[in-house]
Enzyme design. Structure first.
Site, mmCIF file in Angstrom:
data_model
loop_
_atom_site.group_PDB
_atom_site.id
_atom_site.type_symbol
_atom_site.label_atom_id
_atom_site.label_comp_id
_atom_site.label_asym_id
_atom_site.label_seq_id
_atom_site.Cartn_x
_atom_site.Cartn_y
_atom_site.Cartn_z
ATOM 1 N N HIS A 22 -6.445 -4.823 -3.382
ATOM 2 C CA HIS A 22 -7.322 -3.993 -2.377
ATOM 3 C C HIS A 22 -7.103 -2.723 -2.481
ATOM 4 C CE1 HIS A 22 -8.958 -4.223 1.651
ATOM 5 N NE2 HIS A 22 -8.360 -2.930 1.604
ATOM 6 N N GLU A 23 -6.107 -2.197 -2.505
ATOM 7 C CA GLU A 23 -5.616 -0.639 -2.539
ATOM 8 C C GLU A 23 -6.127 0.010 -3.652
ATOM 9 O OE1 GLU A 23 -4.732 1.118 0.126
ATOM 10 O OE2 GLU A 23 -4.502 -0.519 1.426
ATOM 11 N N HIS A 26 -9.859 0.753 -3.977
ATOM 12 C CA HIS A 26 -10.171 1.887 -3.196
ATOM 13 C C HIS A 26 -9.961 3.100 -4.222
ATOM 14 C CE1 HIS A 26 -10.733 0.276 0.591
ATOM 15 N NE2 HIS A 26 -9.755 -0.004 0.746
#
Length: 214
Positions: A22-23, A26
């Protein structure tokens, strides 16, 4: 105690990858649009050690699983160290911040689909090993849950940043001012047991998207 150990074994990999990817997503999308802050910090990587937050990635999920194993229930969630993004470095900050923010939940839905495909593959191959079946099921639910939570339109959650990017400039500026209170709003929703109500539309969205591919 045995139940807790089994639960930890089932959830450890799904939770770690759900939060880590998820990170990383980004940072990857931010780099595509011109911001190399995350890349310079070494955060566009699949190495979980670069993303782990001792509290959000370990203590909080572990505590929730402990409570759940004792029959207390609870919504499993956690977080990693936020990937640094300088929105001012994006070529079109207001428009592209939407895509940077959406990348995290997008990665989670992709992982949920991947776990669902694995679950189907195990069934097709006749692999009747409960541990792997439970892990794949956990991977689906953890990723849909993390996607749903992050899509709440409350800054600094991803949904809040997406909404900020979509609103007209004046409204976006006013809306972004609630960011320092965002975490308290989420805690308040949890304390009043209304968080689930607001998450339901995003849960349904996630389940619908998974079913399109499985």
């Amino acid at each position: 105690m045995n139940d807790l150990i089994q639960t930890l074994a089932v959830y450890a990999i799904p939770v770690l990858f759900a939060i880590t990817l998820h990170e990383a997503a980004h940072g990857y999308v931010a780099r595509m649009f011109g911001d190399h802050t995350a890349a310079i910090a070494g955060r566009i990587t699949l190495n979980p050690l670069r993303h782990i937050d001792p509290i959000g990635t370990i203590v909080v999920p572990l505590g929730i699983l402990l409570v759940s194993s004792l029959g207390g229930g609870g919504f499993l969630f956690g977080w990693a160290k936020p990937v640094p993004v300088n929105f001012g470095n994006l070529r079109r900050p207001k428009q592209q911040m939407v895509w940077v923010a959406a990348a995290g939940p997008g990665a989670n839905i992709v992982m949920a689909i991947g776990w669902a495909l694995l679950l189907n593959l195990l069934a097709t191959l006749g692999v009747d090993e409960p541990f792997f079946m439970k892990m794949a099921t956990a991977g689906i639910m953890v990723n849909i849950g993390l996607m749903a939570l992050n899509l709440l339109p409350i800054p600094p959650l991803d949904g809040g940043r997406i909404l900020t990017g979509l609103l007209p400039a004046r409204l976006a500026w006013r809306f972004a001012r609630i960011e320092p209170y965002g975490l308290f709003i989420v805690i308040g929703l949890m304390a009043t047991q209304t968080l689930g109500f607001f998450l339901q539309p995003f849960y349904r969205l996630g389940i619908t998207l998974v079913r399109l591919f499985v």
